[in-house]
Design a protein around this motif. Structure first.
Motif, short mmCIF file in Angstrom:
data_model
loop_
_atom_site.label_atom_id
_atom_site.label_comp_id
_atom_site.label_asym_id
_atom_site.label_seq_id
_atom_site.Cartn_x
_atom_site.Cartn_y
_atom_site.Cartn_z
N VAL A 140 -62.77 -25.82 -18.57
CA VAL A 140 -62.39 -25.78 -19.99
C VAL A 140 -63.01 -26.97 -20.71
CG1 VAL A 140 -60.47 -25.94 -21.62
CG2 VAL A 140 -60.27 -24.46 -19.62
N TYR A 141 -62.91 -28.16 -20.12
CA TYR A 141 -63.44 -29.36 -20.77
C TYR A 141 -64.96 -29.38 -20.83
CZ TYR A 141 -59.01 -31.70 -21.43
OH TYR A 141 -57.75 -32.03 -21.88
N THR A 142 -65.62 -28.72 -19.89
CA THR A 142 -67.10 -28.68 -19.93
C THR A 142 -67.61 -27.53 -20.79
OG1 THR A 142 -67.21 -27.36 -17.91
CG2 THR A 142 -67.35 -29.77 -17.66
N GLY A 143 -66.71 -26.65 -21.23
CA GLY A 143 -67.12 -25.53 -22.07
C GLY A 143 -67.55 -24.31 -21.28
N ASP A 144 -67.36 -24.33 -19.96
CA ASP A 144 -67.73 -23.18 -19.13
C ASP A 144 -66.67 -22.07 -19.15
OD1 ASP A 144 -70.16 -24.27 -18.31
OD2 ASP A 144 -69.22 -25.38 -16.67
N MET A 145 -65.49 -22.37 -19.68
CA MET A 145 -64.42 -21.37 -19.73
C MET A 145 -63.53 -21.71 -20.93
SD MET A 145 -61.54 -20.46 -16.83
CE MET A 145 -62.75 -19.98 -15.62
N ASP A 146 -63.04 -20.70 -21.60
CA ASP A 146 -62.11 -20.97 -22.70
C ASP A 146 -60.69 -21.06 -22.14
OD1 ASP A 146 -60.62 -18.22 -23.26
OD2 ASP A 146 -62.74 -17.77 -22.85
N ILE A 147 -59.81 -21.65 -22.90
CA ILE A 147 -58.45 -21.91 -22.44
C ILE A 147 -57.68 -20.62 -22.15
CG2 ILE A 147 -57.44 -22.11 -24.76
CD1 ILE A 147 -56.46 -24.30 -21.79
N CYS A 148 -57.92 -19.56 -22.93
CA CYS A 148 -57.23 -18.28 -22.69
C CYS A 148 -57.62 -17.68 -21.34
CB CYS A 148 -57.50 -17.30 -23.82
SG CYS A 148 -56.70 -17.78 -25.36
N LEU A 151 -55.94 -19.66 -18.57
CA LEU A 151 -54.53 -19.30 -18.41
C LEU A 151 -54.36 -17.94 -17.76
CD1 LEU A 151 -53.16 -20.62 -21.82
CD2 LEU A 151 -52.79 -21.62 -19.54
N MET A 152 -55.25 -17.01 -18.11
CA MET A 152 -55.17 -15.68 -17.50
C MET A 152 -55.43 -15.76 -16.00
SD MET A 152 -57.63 -12.36 -18.01
CE MET A 152 -58.92 -13.17 -17.08
N TYR A 153 -56.53 -16.41 -15.61
CA TYR A 153 -56.86 -16.51 -14.18
C TYR A 153 -55.77 -17.27 -13.42
CZ TYR A 153 -61.59 -14.78 -14.95
OH TYR A 153 -62.68 -14.01 -15.25
N ALA A 162 -61.89 -16.73 -10.60
CA ALA A 162 -62.24 -17.55 -11.76
C ALA A 162 -63.39 -18.50 -11.43
CB ALA A 162 -61.03 -18.35 -12.21
N LEU A 163 -63.37 -19.09 -10.26
CA LEU A 163 -64.42 -20.02 -9.88
C LEU A 163 -65.74 -19.29 -9.62
CD1 LEU A 163 -62.29 -22.38 -7.64
CD2 LEU A 163 -63.13 -22.82 -9.96
N GLU A 164 -65.66 -18.05 -9.16
CA GLU A 164 -66.87 -17.25 -8.95
C GLU A 164 -67.50 -16.83 -10.27
OE1 GLU A 164 -65.57 -14.07 -6.46
OE2 GLU A 164 -65.60 -15.30 -4.64
N VAL A 165 -66.68 -16.54 -11.26
CA VAL A 165 -67.16 -16.13 -12.57
C VAL A 165 -68.07 -17.21 -13.15
CG1 VAL A 165 -66.46 -15.69 -14.96
CG2 VAL A 165 -65.25 -14.58 -13.09
N LYS A 166 -67.68 -18.45 -13.00
CA LYS A 166 -68.47 -19.57 -13.53
C LYS A 166 -69.86 -19.59 -12.90
CE LYS A 166 -69.13 -24.39 -13.91
NZ LYS A 166 -69.84 -25.20 -13.03
#
Length: 169
Positions: A140-148, A151-153, A162-166
């Motif tokens: 979230v802090y690096t901009g690779d994922m949004d906060i929503c 929270l969903m993952y 979630a880590l694979e998606v990145k």
């Protein structure tokens, strides 16, 4: 001892001047010396008694850090990037806030007083598995994922997905 010297002495006729600042084992200034005139030395004492500094940290927002201190057990957190020079120079702060995960309570929280000198960058393989949710927060802090999405993952306990998606974005 800390020694103050001029960086470009070829441009100044007073380049021979330098200051020496001696500290005791408690890091208290005990003597000022060097090649100075008496008035300059008195002015330096006045300045140094009220001196402050700002320490740039080698971390960027989203870095996962390991915190080791003498008084507390080792813990991990995400550096938020909220480390700025204090606008009040007489107040020196050597602590910052980190976002942390508390595995025993399964919740995210933050610290107020993490000692900056106890922080080191945490290597990915060094992070304990029980602290894995910090990886999501880091994204979230690096901009690779949004906060929503985070929270969903996290809510669905789909950490691995979630880590694979990145990796594939």
């Amino acid at each position: 001892m800390i020694k103050r010297i001029q960086l470009n002495p070829e441009h100044d006729e007073n380049a021979y001047r330098y200051g020496e600042y001696y500290f005791n084992t408690e890091n208290k200034l005990v003597r000022v010396g060097g090649v100075l005139d008496e008035l300059e030395e008195i002015e330096l004492w006045d300045e140094l008694e009220n001196a402050s500094f700002f320490l740039e940290l080698p971390f960027k927002a989203g870095d996962i850090v390991k915190v080791e201190t003498l008084c507390n057990p080792t813990y991990y957190g995400v550096f938020t990037g909220r480390w700025k020079k204090n606008p009040y120079p007489k107040f020196i702060e050597m602590t910052c806030s980190l976002d942390v995960y508390i595995p025993d309570r399964d919740l995210f929280d933050y610290t107020d007083d993490t000692p900056v000198l106890g922080m080191t960058l945490c290597k990915e393989e060094e992070l304990p598995e029980r602290e894995a949710p910090l990886r999501l927060l880091s994204q979230v802090y690096t901009g690779d994922m949004d906060i929503c999405s985070m929270l969903m993952y996290y809510g669905r306990k789909e950490m691995k997905r979630a880590l694979e998606v990145k990796r594939f974005q």
